[in-house]
Scaffold this motif. Structure first.
Motif, PDB file in Angstrom:
ATOM      1  N   SER A 133       0.870  -1.178   0.000  1.00  0.00           N
ATOM      2  CA  SER A 133       0.000   0.000   0.000  1.00  0.00           C
ATOM      3  C   SER A 133       0.906   1.228   0.000  1.00  0.00           C
ATOM      4  N   PHE A 134       0.680   2.134  -0.950  1.00  0.00           N
ATOM      5  CA  PHE A 134       1.555   3.312  -1.060  1.00  0.00           C
ATOM      6  C   PHE A 134       0.857   4.402  -1.861  1.00  0.00           C
ATOM      7  N   LYS A 135       1.290   5.620  -1.664  1.00  0.00           N
ATOM      8  CA  LYS A 135       0.802   6.766  -2.426  1.00  0.00           C
ATOM      9  C   LYS A 135       1.711   6.938  -3.623  1.00  0.00           C
ATOM     10  N   ARG A 136       1.147   6.800  -4.807  1.00  0.00           N
ATOM     11  CA  ARG A 136       1.930   6.813  -6.047  1.00  0.00           C
ATOM     12  C   ARG A 136       2.884   7.993  -6.151  1.00  0.00           C
ATOM     13  N   GLU A 137       2.369   9.198  -6.012  1.00  0.00           N
ATOM     14  CA  GLU A 137       3.196  10.377  -6.281  1.00  0.00           C
ATOM     15  C   GLU A 137       4.332  10.559  -5.288  1.00  0.00           C
ATOM     16  N   ASP A 138       4.217   9.980  -4.102  1.00  0.00           N
ATOM     17  CA  ASP A 138       5.254  10.147  -3.082  1.00  0.00           C
ATOM     18  C   ASP A 138       6.415   9.173  -3.225  1.00  0.00           C
ATOM     19  N   SER A 139       6.114   7.936  -3.571  1.00  0.00           N
ATOM     20  CA  SER A 139       7.182   6.943  -3.446  1.00  0.00           C
ATOM     21  C   SER A 139       7.252   5.915  -4.560  1.00  0.00           C
ATOM     22  N   ARG A 140       6.364   5.956  -5.533  1.00  0.00           N
ATOM     23  CA  ARG A 140       6.319   4.892  -6.534  1.00  0.00           C
ATOM     24  C   ARG A 140       7.620   4.752  -7.327  1.00  0.00           C
ATOM     25  N   HIS A 141       8.165   5.844  -7.789  1.00  0.00           N
ATOM     26  CA  HIS A 141       9.326   5.753  -8.683  1.00  0.00           C
ATOM     27  C   HIS A 141      10.660   5.653  -7.964  1.00  0.00           C
ATOM     28  N   ASN A 142      10.655   5.645  -6.667  1.00  0.00           N
ATOM     29  CA  ASN A 142      11.918   5.521  -5.967  1.00  0.00           C
ATOM     30  C   ASN A 142      11.826   4.403  -4.932  1.00  0.00           C
TER      31      ASN A 142
END
Length: 160
Positions: A24-33
């Motif tokens: 579970s995660f917020k895409r814009e905060d942590s998806r690409h890193n």
């Protein structure tokens, strides 16, 4: 008791589930890193990982496939970042994880676990907006889930 009964006692619980971990995660905060790296490493190590990358449209309910994935996971990792509480989907996932009594391994990504627990700091304004939009009853579930996650303060990215 025969040998077959012994196998049932010692079987790994995760084999009862389709997924080992629900992310579970917020895409814009942590998806690409962070989340991308975490997901890749879990999969590389043979951990069956469910990761949902789609955004919900405004007002859309959590998808039945997400609810099913949470139910069909042995554990969950909630990557709680500063914008996590701005996402109705994230909060609903976390509430379901708590309600289904899944092993929850929260990762506090650049946030203070006590802010998560008390919904202060970067979460305070989001929760005020959520109460105005959805009412205290619905938001109360999300608050309790955040409080419970904040009580598990072992994975704080700020101290690694």
């Amino acid at each position: 008791m025969d040998d077959d009964d012994d196998d049932d006692i010692y079987s790994t619980p995760s084999f009862r589930y389709r997924w080992d971990v629900f992310l579970s995660f917020k895409r814009e905060d942590s998806r690409h890193n962070f989340t991308e790296t975490l997901s890749r490493e879990l999969i590389r190590n043979g951990i069956r990982t469910f990761r949902y990358d789609e955004e919900l449209e405004r007002g859309e309910e959590i998808a039945p496939s997400l609810v099913e994935a949470i139910q069909d996971s042995a554990a969950a990792i909630a990557v709680i970042s500063s914008k996590y509480a701005s996402s109705r989907r994230c909060l609903e996932e976390l509430a379901r994880i708590v309600e289904y009594r899944k092993l929850n391994l929260p990762v506090f990504y650049k946030v203070d676990p006590s802010d998560v627990r008390r919904q202060k700091g970067p979460f305070e304004e989001d929760f005020v907006k959520l109460v105005q939009r959805f009412g205290e009853n619905k938001v109360g579930r999300w608050r309790r889930a955040m409080e419970k996650a904040g009580d598990i303060s072992d994975w704080d990215s700020r101290i690694w």
